[in-house]
Design a protein around this motif. Structure first.
Motif, mmCIF file in Angstrom:
data_model
loop_
_atom_site.group_PDB
_atom_site.id
_atom_site.type_symbol
_atom_site.label_atom_id
_atom_site.label_comp_id
_atom_site.label_asym_id
_atom_site.label_seq_id
_atom_site.Cartn_x
_atom_site.Cartn_y
_atom_site.Cartn_z
ATOM 1 N N TRP A 188 0.840 -1.202 0.000
ATOM 2 C CA TRP A 188 0.000 0.000 0.000
ATOM 3 C C TRP A 188 0.874 1.250 0.000
ATOM 4 C CZ3 TRP A 188 -0.551 4.207 3.242
ATOM 5 C CH2 TRP A 188 -1.682 5.017 3.021
ATOM 6 N N ALA A 189 1.931 1.247 0.821
ATOM 7 C CA ALA A 189 2.827 2.398 0.883
ATOM 8 C C ALA A 189 3.521 2.622 -0.453
ATOM 9 C CB ALA A 189 3.857 2.201 1.993
ATOM 10 N N ALA A 190 3.948 1.538 -1.097
ATOM 11 C CA ALA A 190 4.607 1.662 -2.398
ATOM 12 C C ALA A 190 3.666 2.267 -3.433
ATOM 13 C CB ALA A 190 5.104 0.299 -2.866
ATOM 14 N N GLU A 191 2.426 1.799 -3.452
ATOM 15 C CA GLU A 191 1.459 2.329 -4.422
ATOM 16 C C GLU A 191 1.206 3.817 -4.202
ATOM 17 O OE1 GLU A 191 -3.121 1.529 -6.006
ATOM 18 O OE2 GLU A 191 -2.255 0.272 -4.438
ATOM 19 N N GLN A 192 1.028 4.212 -2.940
ATOM 20 C CA GLN A 192 0.760 5.624 -2.643
ATOM 21 C C GLN A 192 1.959 6.504 -3.022
ATOM 22 O OE1 GLN A 192 -2.433 6.325 -1.792
ATOM 23 N NE2 GLN A 192 -2.586 4.114 -1.977
ATOM 24 N N CYS A 193 3.157 6.039 -2.733
ATOM 25 C CA CYS A 193 4.344 6.818 -3.071
ATOM 26 C C CYS A 193 4.520 6.944 -4.582
ATOM 27 C CB CYS A 193 5.587 6.172 -2.461
ATOM 28 S SG CYS A 193 5.687 6.311 -0.650
ATOM 29 N N LEU A 194 4.312 5.847 -5.291
ATOM 30 C CA LEU A 194 4.517 5.864 -6.734
ATOM 31 C C LEU A 194 3.555 6.809 -7.444
ATOM 32 C CD1 LEU A 194 5.088 2.055 -7.344
ATOM 33 C CD2 LEU A 194 6.767 3.863 -7.780
ATOM 34 N N LYS A 195 2.304 6.791 -7.063
ATOM 35 C CA LYS A 195 1.318 7.590 -7.784
ATOM 36 C C LYS A 195 1.197 9.018 -7.267
ATOM 37 C CE LYS A 195 -2.874 6.183 -5.213
ATOM 38 N NZ LYS A 195 -4.155 5.425 -5.314
ATOM 39 N N SER A 196 1.908 9.346 -6.189
ATOM 40 C CA SER A 196 1.784 10.668 -5.582
ATOM 41 C C SER A 196 2.356 11.776 -6.452
ATOM 42 C CB SER A 196 2.477 10.681 -4.223
ATOM 43 O OG SER A 196 3.881 10.578 -4.384
ATOM 44 N N GLY A 197 3.325 11.435 -7.294
ATOM 45 C CA GLY A 197 4.024 12.451 -8.062
ATOM 46 C C GLY A 197 5.124 13.134 -7.278
#
Length: 212
Positions: free
Chosen positions: A96-105
């Motif tokens: 979940w943390a990886a997904e949020q970081c990746l898509k955050s910009g």
């Protein structure tokens, strides 16, 4: 030693580009299968430095197996105020943390240590990387990766007395090259078994403490 780092990382980048079309650049999701602490992060240095050059985005490490050394990271050109290290208590929270970081910009690169990903999970991370214009490095201890997983590049690493043996398992857009060796004994003699006893150092200066 510190003054040699840019030259050393440049040489490593040239080595990779000579065997892998485009090197590590241009692959939004890269799977790396490697035992921890054999020099796998030194392999990524040129790309991480290029990704983070001249911008204020973050470099994120999620669930690293060792504590990073701040002094060594700074010596290799990384701004410590742009490094985020996350230690999730559960593997699902790491995803979940990886997904949020990746898509955050807000991140240029995300390093995720995780031993197993499903096709659906990796597809979500790949979509997040495209959305946030970030690059994901997925590091695991498994020897190989299922070719059905949607990664642009999959490489396996094995230690060798003078460096690393690199096996390209999958490379989108080209046939994988034969396995090749990266000889790091001249760049980092402290990490080579060919070093003399006076050159050897019991402390690995990057990225953290030696595994027991």
């Amino acid at each position: 030693m510190q003054a040699q780092q840019p030259r050393a990382t440049g040489v490593v980048g040239d080595w990779l580009a000579a065997h892998i079309p485009g090197g590590l650049s241009g692959h939004p999701v890269i799977a790396i299968h490697s035992p921890a602490g054999i020099g796998e992060l030194r392999l990524l240095l040129p790309n991480l430095q290029a990704n983070g050059a001249d911008n204020s985005k973050l470099l994120v490490w999620i669930a690293p197996p060792h504590k990073p050394g701040a002094e060594a990271l700074q010596a290799n050109g990384f701004a410590l105020n742009r490094l985020l290290i996350i230690h999730p208590p559960e593997p699902q929270q790491a995803l979940w943390a990886a997904e949020q970081c990746l898509k955050s910009g807000a991140c240029h690169s995300v390093l995720l240590w995780h031993d197993k990903l499903s096709v659906a999970q990796l597809q979500r991370l790949q979509q997040a990387a495209r959305q946030g214009l970030a690059q994901l490095f997925f590091l695991c201890r498994a020897a190989t990766l299922s070719l059905s997983l949607p990664v642009s590049l999959s490489i396996g690493l094995q230690p060798q007395p003078q460096g690393l043996i690199v096996t390209v398992q999958k490379c989108r857009g080209s046939w994988p090259p034969p396995p090749f060796m990266l000889n790091m004994s001249k760049l980092w003699p402290q990490l080579s078994l060919t070093a003399t006893s006076s050159e050897r150092n019991s402390v690995v200066t990057f990225p953290g403490s030696r595994a027991s």
